[in-house]
Enzyme design. Structure first.
Site, PDB file in Angstrom:
ATOM      1  N   HIS A  63      -4.597  82.562  68.589  1.00  0.00           N
ATOM      2  CA  HIS A  63      -3.951  83.454  67.596  1.00  0.00           C
ATOM      3  C   HIS A  63      -4.568  84.008  66.595  1.00  0.00           C
ATOM      4  O   HIS A  63      -5.106  83.048  65.415  1.00  0.00           O
ATOM      5  CB  HIS A  63      -3.228  82.450  67.612  1.00  0.00           C
ATOM      6  CG  HIS A  63      -2.294  82.295  69.031  1.00  0.00           C
ATOM      7  ND1 HIS A  63      -0.506  82.368  69.282  1.00  0.00           N
ATOM      8  CD2 HIS A  63      -2.465  80.824  69.726  1.00  0.00           C
ATOM      9  CE1 HIS A  63      -0.351  81.903  70.133  1.00  0.00           C
ATOM     10  NE2 HIS A  63      -1.207  80.801  70.529  1.00  0.00           N
ATOM     11  N   ARG A  65      -3.305  86.295  64.584  1.00  0.00           N
ATOM     12  CA  ARG A  65      -2.557  86.083  63.361  1.00  0.00           C
ATOM     13  C   ARG A  65      -1.911  87.385  63.333  1.00  0.00           C
ATOM     14  O   ARG A  65      -1.426  87.425  61.859  1.00  0.00           O
ATOM     15  CB  ARG A  65      -2.360  85.241  62.266  1.00  0.00           C
ATOM     16  CG  ARG A  65      -2.437  83.678  62.994  1.00  0.00           C
ATOM     17  CD  ARG A  65      -1.323  82.847  63.493  1.00  0.00           C
ATOM     18  NE  ARG A  65      -1.382  81.420  63.773  1.00  0.00           N
ATOM     19  CZ  ARG A  65      -0.459  81.349  64.842  1.00  0.00           C
ATOM     20  NH1 ARG A  65       0.511  81.977  65.325  1.00  0.00           N
ATOM     21  NH2 ARG A  65      -0.667  79.880  64.587  1.00  0.00           N
ATOM     22  N   ASP A 307      -6.469  77.636  72.928  1.00  0.00           N
ATOM     23  CA  ASP A 307      -4.955  78.557  71.640  1.00  0.00           C
ATOM     24  C   ASP A 307      -4.791  77.638  70.893  1.00  0.00           C
ATOM     25  O   ASP A 307      -4.189  77.338  69.573  1.00  0.00           O
ATOM     26  CB  ASP A 307      -3.850  77.064  72.725  1.00  0.00           C
ATOM     27  CG  ASP A 307      -2.505  76.826  71.852  1.00  0.00           C
ATOM     28  OD1 ASP A 307      -1.847  78.494  70.931  1.00  0.00           O
ATOM     29  OD2 ASP A 307      -1.719  76.118  72.791  1.00  0.00           O
ATOM     30  N   HIS A 311      -2.687  77.479  60.914  1.00  0.00           N
ATOM     31  CA  HIS A 311      -1.765  77.038  59.799  1.00  0.00           C
ATOM     32  C   HIS A 311      -1.808  76.842  58.697  1.00  0.00           C
ATOM     33  O   HIS A 311      -3.122  76.643  58.563  1.00  0.00           O
ATOM     34  CB  HIS A 311      -0.657  76.360  60.646  1.00  0.00           C
ATOM     35  CG  HIS A 311       0.039  76.214  61.862  1.00  0.00           C
ATOM     36  ND1 HIS A 311       0.455  77.468  62.013  1.00  0.00           N
ATOM     37  CD2 HIS A 311      -0.278  76.164  63.217  1.00  0.00           C
ATOM     38  CE1 HIS A 311       1.318  77.809  62.756  1.00  0.00           C
ATOM     39  NE2 HIS A 311       1.262  76.912  63.713  1.00  0.00           N
ATOM     40  N   PHE A 325       3.785  74.275  64.881  1.00  0.00           N
ATOM     41  CA  PHE A 325       2.970  73.298  66.348  1.00  0.00           C
ATOM     42  C   PHE A 325       1.353  73.983  65.387  1.00  0.00           C
ATOM     43  O   PHE A 325       1.244  74.961  65.442  1.00  0.00           O
ATOM     44  CB  PHE A 325       3.685  73.610  67.535  1.00  0.00           C
ATOM     45  CG  PHE A 325       4.528  73.133  67.705  1.00  0.00           C
ATOM     46  CD1 PHE A 325       4.761  71.753  68.253  1.00  0.00           C
ATOM     47  CD2 PHE A 325       5.997  73.645  67.740  1.00  0.00           C
ATOM     48  CE1 PHE A 325       5.828  70.877  68.596  1.00  0.00           C
ATOM     49  CE2 PHE A 325       7.328  73.100  68.087  1.00  0.00           C
ATOM     50  CZ  PHE A 325       7.502  71.933  68.853  1.00  0.00           C
TER      51      PHE A 325
END
Length: 426
Positions: A63, A65, A307, A311, A325
């Site tokens: 990810h 983002r 994965d 964050h 998550f």
């Protein structure tokens, strides 16, 4: 400029034994792999005694983002985090803002990727449905033409089986693997960790195994019907793993991935509501840890994927139920796998090369990068004798949401070579 990596131990997917040899690099290619290479003039000699050379890693589940969530990560910072962990290629997930669900957005993120130091190694998935809402198919033909290598609504399952069936038919016809995040929302509900004794003790709503397992069975059945190549993301349960194995035995085109954190951690690590251990699918039980590890050793899994899900501290510092998550993984994966498993003889280097370098590339229809004469010089130098402390200064990701923050683990990614250029040397 020539570089001679002297007296290295070379890892390969083809043998459990490490090959002791020198590796000579010039102009982006490996021009020699042999013991005691001599007569080389004007070469930088790098002593690799005690070091492991292995092909650059490849992560199919990242990810980055971008666009829209650049406070957590962007493609530039994500690429530097990848290099820091020995990853020289990866696939970006489409759960961005807006979602990567059209040819225009695919082109935009790939243009950003090309400006990084490993640009050609960065690829993108496209969303299965518009906005990842599970209702209307995204522009699959246009995304494929723009360079999309996989379809997924990662973060969500496609709840409507008819929509998923049609998506699988398009994916089959356009020769794209379809990756499925398997959970049933009706069973997951507001769950925030594995449903079991620990969730009851902590007073938190749980996510039962069957939320994942039933969805795995459904998606495999649809894949069998349509003939698509289905990839099951981040498998966490014994029964889910067995279901996939049975499907493979029946000749269904299904592959699957396991994450380092689902091998290492379980719901007992959550302790005092530590959000660094909150992820979806959730950490399961110690028994699941052991079964997944054995499944990886036995070849039930096709790829290791992190994965990587950055964050901000503000988000992760909320209460456990409210925090998002996900944890980061690009920088910690190889060192943590060495520290927890390889150093203890539980996993071998052959398996790492097969499942975290060559296999993931093949899944994306890309050529592996073995360390061999005439091959592309894309490899890493790993020193098992040194340690790595994952401090704020060490990490290159914008986000620090990892259980390994400020922890010291055995092993270090010492050098990263990409197309002949040394991107990292420490």
């Amino acid at each position: 400029m020539k570089r001679l990596y002297r007296n290295a131990q070379i890892a390969s997917e083809d043998s459990p034994q490490l090959q002791t040899a020198d590796v000579l690099v010039e102009g982006g290619r490996i021009i020699g792999v042999a013991a005691g290479i001599g007569g080389v003039e004007n070469a930088e000699v790098i002593d690799c005694t005690g070091r492991i050379l292995l092909p650059g890693l490849f992560d199919t589940h990242v990810h980055a983002r971008e666009p829209g969530q650049e406070d957590k990560e962007n493609i530039a910072s994500c690429s530097e985090a990848a290099i820091n962990g020995g990853v020289t290629g990866f696939v970006m997930m489409p759960n961005t803002t807006p979602a990567i669900d059209s040819a225009g957005v695919v082109r935009s993120v790939l243009e950003s990727a090309r400006r990084t130091r490993i640009g050609p190694g960065i690829h993108t998935a496209g969303a299965i449905t518009k906005g990842r809402k599970g209702e209307e198919l995204a522009g699959i033909a246009g995304m494929k033409a723009a360079g999309c290598v996989m379809l997924t609504d990662d973060g969500y399952a496609v709840d409507n089986p008819q929509v998923l069936r049609r998506a699988m038919e398009y994916a089959r016809d356009y020769d794209l693997p379809l990756s499925s995040h398997c959970e049933l929302k009706a069973l997951t509900g507001k769950g925030c960790m594995h449903e079991g004794s620990i969730s009851y003790a902590l007073g938190l709503p749980g996510i039962p195994n069957i939320s994942e397992e039933i969805c795995i069975s459904r998606d495999i059945r649809l894949a069998e019907y349509t003939g698509v190549h289905l990839n099951i993301q981040h498998v966490t349960t014994v029964e889910g793993m067995r279901t996939i194995r049975r499907a493979k035995d029946r000749g269904i085109r299904v592959t699957c991935e396991v994450t380092p954190h689902h091998l290492m951690f379980n719901h007992e690590h959550i302790g005092d509501y530590d959000t660094h251990y909150k992820m979806n699918p959730p950490l399961r039980t110690p028994e699941d840890n052991a079964a997944l590890l054995q499944g990886l050793r036995d070849g039930w899994f096709d790829v290791i994927a992190t994965d990587h899900a950055p964050h901000t501290p503000f988000e992760k510092n909320q209460d456990f139920a409210s925090a998002p998550f996900g944890i980061t993984g690009l920088e910690t994966a190889l060192v943590s796998l060495y520290d927890r498993f390889i150093s203890k003889g539980l996993l071998g280097w052959q398996l790492i090369v097969r499942h975290y370098s060559a296999g993931p590339r093949r899944l994306m229809k890309l050529a592996p990068v073995p360390i061999q004469e005439g091959g592309t010089a894309e490899f890493i130098v790993f020193n098992p004798a040194r340690t790595t402390t994952f401090s704020r200064d060490f990490m290159k990701s914008k986000s620090l949401n990892t259980p390994f923050l400020d922890k010291t683990l055995q092993g270090m990614v010492e050098r990263v070579i990409y197309r002949g250029e040394e991107l990292l040397a420490r």
